[in-house]
Design an enzyme around this catalytic site. Structure first.
Site, PDB file in Angstrom:
ATOM      1  N   ARG A   1      39.548 -29.668  21.978  1.00  0.00           N
ATOM      2  CA  ARG A   1      41.007 -29.775  22.015  1.00  0.00           C
ATOM      3  C   ARG A   1      41.379 -31.238  21.793  1.00  0.00           C
ATOM      4  NH1 ARG A   1      41.385 -26.447  26.591  1.00  0.00           N
ATOM      5  NH2 ARG A   1      41.434 -24.250  25.992  1.00  0.00           N
TER       6      ARG A   1
ATOM      7  N   GLY B   1      39.079 -22.234  19.589  1.00  0.00           N
ATOM      8  CA  GLY B   1      37.981 -21.441  20.145  1.00  0.00           C
ATOM      9  C   GLY B   1      36.949 -21.168  19.072  1.00  0.00           C
TER      10      GLY B   1
ATOM     11  N   ASP C   1      39.796 -12.984  17.691  1.00  0.00           N
ATOM     12  CA  ASP C   1      40.956 -12.188  18.084  1.00  0.00           C
ATOM     13  C   ASP C   1      41.566 -11.383  16.942  1.00  0.00           C
ATOM     14  OD1 ASP C   1      40.633 -13.422  20.561  1.00  0.00           O
ATOM     15  OD2 ASP C   1      42.000 -15.048  20.066  1.00  0.00           O
TER      16      ASP C   1
ATOM     17  N   ASP D   1      43.965 -12.042  15.095  1.00  0.00           N
ATOM     18  CA  ASP D   1      45.424 -12.001  15.251  1.00  0.00           C
ATOM     19  C   ASP D   1      46.155 -12.870  14.234  1.00  0.00           C
ATOM     20  OD1 ASP D   1      44.521 -14.392  16.193  1.00  0.00           O
ATOM     21  OD2 ASP D   1      45.681 -14.370  18.047  1.00  0.00           O
TER      22      ASP D   1
ATOM     23  N   ASP E   1      45.404 -19.948  14.894  1.00  0.00           N
ATOM     24  CA  ASP E   1      46.771 -20.392  14.620  1.00  0.00           C
ATOM     25  C   ASP E   1      47.069 -21.794  15.161  1.00  0.00           C
ATOM     26  OD1 ASP E   1      46.839 -19.618  17.215  1.00  0.00           O
ATOM     27  OD2 ASP E   1      48.379 -18.085  16.968  1.00  0.00           O
TER      28      ASP E   1
ATOM     29  N   THR F   1      38.453 -16.666  14.133  1.00  0.00           N
ATOM     30  CA  THR F   1      38.760 -16.354  15.533  1.00  0.00           C
ATOM     31  C   THR F   1      38.334 -14.923  15.817  1.00  0.00           C
ATOM     32  OG1 THR F   1      40.564 -15.767  17.051  1.00  0.00           O
ATOM     33  CG2 THR F   1      41.148 -15.984  14.741  1.00  0.00           C
TER      34      THR F   1
ATOM     35  N   ARG G   1      43.383 -12.610  23.542  1.00  0.00           N
ATOM     36  CA  ARG G   1      44.646 -13.284  23.873  1.00  0.00           C
ATOM     37  C   ARG G   1      45.790 -12.263  23.957  1.00  0.00           C
ATOM     38  NH1 ARG G   1      45.633 -18.474  20.611  1.00  0.00           N
ATOM     39  NH2 ARG G   1      45.751 -16.924  18.964  1.00  0.00           N
TER      40      ARG G   1
END
Lengths: 327, 327, 327, 327
Positions: free
Chosen positions: B75, B14, B131, B133, B106, B129, B175
């Protein structure tokens, strides 16, 4: 009626950026012209429940840049009944309010027209809605800000659309009108625009998509008005395209309520200021049952009857622009 | 391996605001340290399909402020197979590229770890990212910008929430992590926050809603992380509340892809610049299979193994703040 | 002193975005912990003139996103005298206020330290200044917002610089510290940065300018901290360059007070919320004469003496970045 | 001349946000209508030096939202001489360019008129300047964006003005016209506005300042157009007021070049798109020596002679608004 001495101001219906600038203009113009002025909280609901309080020049300090409406807005079932409107009238009499400025859209003006006739009460409307769907004014307050909000959001989505070579369907507000979708579509360089006013969208969209696949285009944005009828909205349009053109990686975003908020644009603030002042001056000039609007840069008076009867048309020139510009 | 002479840079997964600032830093640091540098378009997909081209200082002029990624992302199923990775390796050899900087999350690092081991190829990862995370870095590139985007959107929605006394459920990305929801919730003054990491959300939410009704509170915002599991998302949470508390006028907005785009914030640009430069310097220092991260304001090296094995934890202090601040 | 039952909060010195978020946090944390809380208008000036009024949770509704400070700020000559401070103390006693939270910079804390010692009065400071020049905290409230404001302004100026191939000298705030110039310089991709902490600016600038002329570079931005001493400011630096390098078309912009205002960033709002709550909890824990700060993501207590005695250092890594990134 | 087959497009004079949207519209409209199209870099300077290159639909992808101009702009002394213009004409002939679209302000059109007459060369102008000072069009491209930039800056300054109860003099661009100052003044709620078109500013300002002191007003903003003649600019106006009204704490900010940059507003993008397309269509329709403008929402053709001879007037209604709204 005699001469106006004390006016009330309220906001009703969906809120729009610039409503506070309009309230400020109404209050200060009233004071400038030696009128007393009260604010009615929560629109017609507040009129019935007597949420009425005096306003001064200070009450509207530092609000010109704020989204929303300091007077708040609300729906009122009760105002649709003669009993409700009678109660509203009694409250106005109790406070010696002898004229009203109402800021809102066609629902607001429908109520105002009825109330004004029933109780022979002077009301002037100020067009405030992000949809720009009011006949008799080139622009409604909030429309320009909503355009900028949509365009800014689409700019952001295009970043990610380009990064991933995706086809995005973005749904914007506008109720059953396509003004917001059309102008924001042109301004954001959308490759296609789907509006309620045009039936042939899918044919054009298909043409575009086939061309795009041939050209191995990077990313595309389709702006869909929420009132668009052929597909039924962005989600449905995206599903349909996914089936017919499996080569496209489609995504959907529904912009939602961010379109109603935010700091009003310079344009909306100036429009709101002009129309707010003009509404008060119209009441002083003994006008009633009219909306003040902006046509060709000048303030005009439009009877509620006219504003509510006609449907504003999309500019056909703008419709053609998209085809040229997405070549 | 010997000494690094030519590196490649790619973005994968992303996209996130600030990726371009990171690309710029990688390219210019490489040139500064007398390395050659190529860009790989479309991530691992481009590695396999040989979308590789030389980059100069000029190629990254005027991109520090742009959202998305000029190298694009995609992708790649093929990169999950040994054959795909072999093809990628051959392309890198063909271009004499002897090390890679990969910018992503990740998934990106999982691919990088595998590829690096299989072909004994030095790779350094830069965490990009929205996120936040990733274990081993306090901040990921894009997180701060996404926070500001969410907060700006909630500010706008609050305008209209206040105008109408509504309860808004706003769903944000992240996410299966609650970082974005938690921090943006505090920053936007949300009355409640629902994150995947905490199970007791509904109890707290109920408490808040009952109190709110007693206090006749004007408007409320509940921020819901997309990964939140009890309710299953903002729509479901709103439905549940509508049934249990019919007094609330609820609305839902799913912020969607605007969160991925936009001009990167100052913070993200500086982080991206530091980490991009550090990634190149790590390769020069003969490092591999690591992510560069920022911990306590200093650059750290974290083995991919560690970054991928551990789960970053929400700051418990921040979780408590909401209860205090929504009093 | 015994136990704290009623606290006061004030803002003093130059205002900074996020001060309102800090006020909100202080007020709500006080209420959460069953303390009474009053607001002091206009800083120390208001303490002396008894501009003190009770605050409730509602007083701080809808302010988290507002720039400036609802409590206002002012200079006070009188507070520099023992008589002024005595009057201030009497007013606090009159209102039964037994502790203070002061939000501001080093001038504010200097006054607080003195007052606290003289009258044995517990005071906790919250660092609020766009300059980020306070020792003992990684970030001051307002710094991140000011960075974003500067970067956004430089982005705009770069548009026009590129269009005309100009060399722009842009002066930013920061008093005698270069934090704002350094970080915003990196984030905006400035080709050179002039800060008070470094003497060799002109040599580096010259090197850059000569290289730029050889490369026929399009446009360049030099960020100059207002406290920079060699040249004496952006206007002087531009004049000097115009003489030595007549090939450059130079322009100057002094960003000025826009840097102090604006909606606070997500980062500043979270920092302000954490520090505001922590300040109240420190008072409850019987602390005094300290500033609460944020170091490595955790809240720390720093004695006023320490915060005022030491000078915070620029991060040397960041200084090197510019040279690499402007290659 | 015969039929147009190949056109050139250039930007000249001060750059303005939306110029890229206009370039995009010109290029795509040309392609849509089967014309060839080239871009001229650096305006008339590039015409003389043969900085001319072909443009495709792709050359103008992803530029609609960018400030500045991808074709760059420059001053050209040489184009003021018959020799320079002859060289320019020869270059156009060399490339078989048989018509030009020039985007800029009155300086640009003065050059275009002369060149067009001398060499019987068809030129259509598109009004692009933040000053909005061109006769024959309601709006120039860039004006709306600059208004929003000024208003956003004043909003920020008001934060700090309110916090400290200060009187700010803010100088905005506009050359010898007051359009930018007047509209941004109304939109930002300025307490007074000083424009070149009106002589009596100081009297009004004095009245306001005396009233303000009586009312103990919190903060005030005076917008000063850079072309304002009585005082000579914001610095001088502030000095004069400081002497006459020592009770005011005055500050000055000169907004400078941020006003020329930034992402164009929705309004400017739509205007630029319409006018760019119309310019090409005018050339196809065999028009020359005209500016395309927007009057009452419709595109009009205005001979260069007319556009350059007349001076556009400020709207007197807007001038009166300030007095009412700052009550």
């Amino acid at each position: 009626m005699g001469q106006v001495k004390k006016i009330g101001v309220l906001t009703s219906g969906g809120d729009a950026p610039g409503m506070n600038a309009a309230i400020r203009a109404v209050v200060r113009a009233a004071i400038y012209h030696k009128l007393k002025v009260v604010g009615v909280k929560q629109g017609y609901h507040g009129l019935i429940h007597d949420y009425i309080e005096p306003m001064t020049s200070r009450s509207v300090s530092n609000i010109i840049h704020q989204g929303g409406t300091i007077l708040k807005s609300a729906r009122s079932q009760s105002f649709r009944t003669p009993e409700g409107r009678k109660k509203a009238f009694e409250n106005l009499q109790k406070h010696n309010v002898d004229a009203l400025v109402v800021i809102g859209g066609d629902g607001t003006f429908t109520g105002a027209r009825l109330f004004g006739q029933e109780h022979n009460f002077p009301i002037v409307g100020v067009p405030g809605t992000i949809d720009n769907d009011l006949y008799g004014t080139d622009y409604t307050i909030g429309y320009d800000t909503a355009l900028n909000t949509v365009v800014e959001a689409v700019d952001k989505i295009r970043d990610t659309a380009s990064a991933h070579s995706r086809l995005f369907f973005i749904e914007v507000m506008g109720r059953d009108a396509g003004f917001l979708a059309l102008r924001s579509g042109i301004a954001s360089g959308a490759e296609a625009i789907m509006v309620p006013e045009i039936d042939t969208d899918f044919k054009q969209l298909n043409k575009f998509l086939e061309k795009g696949m041939r050209k191995d285009k990077n990313s595309s944005i389709v702006l869909v008005a929420e009132g668009e009828k052929i597909s039924g909205g962005a989600i449905q349009a995206a599903e349909r395209v996914s089936k017919e053109y499996p080569g496209y990686d489609t995504r959907v975003t529904i912009l939602g309520h961010i379109q109603r908020g935010g700091t009003p644009s310079a344009f909306d603030r100036v429009t709101a200021s002009r129309l707010g002042v003009s509404a008060v001056e119209a009441l002083i000039d003994d006008q009633k049952s009219i909306m003040v609007g902006l046509v060709n840069k000048e303030v005009v008076h439009v009877p509620f009857n006219q504003a509510l009867k006609h449907k504003k048309k999309l500019n056909p020139t703008l419709l053609e622009l998209t085809e040229i510009l997405s070549i």
